[in-house]
Design a protein around this motif. Structure first.
Motif: not given
Length: 254
Positions: A1-14, A18-19, A75-84, A86-89
């Motif tokens: 999961m972490t690698g997927t998020l880090a590699a995504s062009l779509w999300f910025r985690n300012y 992690p907890e 479509d793109a947002v949904a595709e990017q979110l599906e692998p995440l 590890d916790r609800p959103y």
């Protein structure tokens, strides 16, 4: 999961959290970028991890072609979110972002990975969609619209270099909103919470209340003082409501 998020062009985690037991995924308005939600991320951390969506065609993605329609973005947002997983959103979108969030939520629920809640701001319900009849079409109309909504900082639209940089995304986003057509289907099963300004002509209270028709779960309407970008001046109020709702979500998380 972490690698997927880090590699995504779509999300910025300012503000990485992690907890945090829950995430909030924020979708910008027309012409907007992920950085609009930096204050939200700062306010909600560390109890909520905020992921701000960066659409193609702006800031560090400015050399990419902007999406031509809302469906492509959803479509793109949904595709990017599906692998995440590890916790609800939950999803939050302002103006155009509300429609992108709604359409993404429909896709994610169909895939069995729906959000715990959809927060929508500054946008009439899809059932009241007017088929873009009032959306600006020319560059001049787009610029005049942004000025009237106070959607940028003072003077930015008077800077030719800034204008040249942001106009392609604005043009594309307004075109996408203009072409959007709501397609009736199954209502969402997650709660919907809506926000609008009491003087927002683009999102009148009665038409924002129509979001209630798009969920079989609970609905809440929050009307705050201000116009279309009431969110800027009333960010604390909006964040407070979101935080309370997500705290309940966290309490129910095993």
């Amino acid at each position: 999961m972490t690698g997927t998020l880090a590699a995504s062009l779509w999300f910025r985690n300012y503000q990485p959290a992690p907890e945090a037991p829950v995430r909030l995924v924020c979708l910008p308005h027309a012409g907007g970028s992920a950085s609009f939600y930096f204050p939200v991320a700062k306010a909600l951390s560390p109890h909520v991890e905020v992921l701000a969506v960066q659409y193609p065609g702006r800031q560090d993605r400015r050399y990419e072609q902007p999406a031509a329609d809302i469906e492509t973005l959803a479509d793109a947002v949904a595709e990017q979110l599906e692998p995440l997983d590890d916790r609800p959103y939950a999803l939050f979108g302002h103006s155009m972002g509300a429609i992108v969030g709604f359409e993404a939520a429909r896709r994610l629920e169909a895939a069995g990975r729906g959000p715990t809640e959809l927060f929508v701001s500054g946008r009439r319900a899809p059932v009241h969609d007017r088929h873009g009849d009032r959306q600006p079409r020319t560059d001049e109309q787009v610029i005049a619209e942004i000025r009237s909504l106070n959607g940028t900082g003072d003077g930015l639209l008077d800077d030719p270099e800034v204008l040249e940089m942001i106009l392609p995304a604005l043009r594309a986003d307004y075109g996408a909103v203009r072409r959007y057509r709501f397609r009736p289907g199954a209502a969402l099963t997650c709660p919907v919470t809506a926000f609008t300004g009491d003087s927002d002509a683009k999102a009148p209270v009665d038409e924002v209340r129509g979001w209630e028709q798009h969920t079989v779960s609970s609905f809440e309407l929050n009307v705050l003082p201000g116009g279309h970008f009431f969110l800027v001046d009333r960010a604390d109020d909006v964040v407070s409501v979101i935080g309370e709702h997500l705290a309940r979500t966290s309490a129910m998380t095993p």
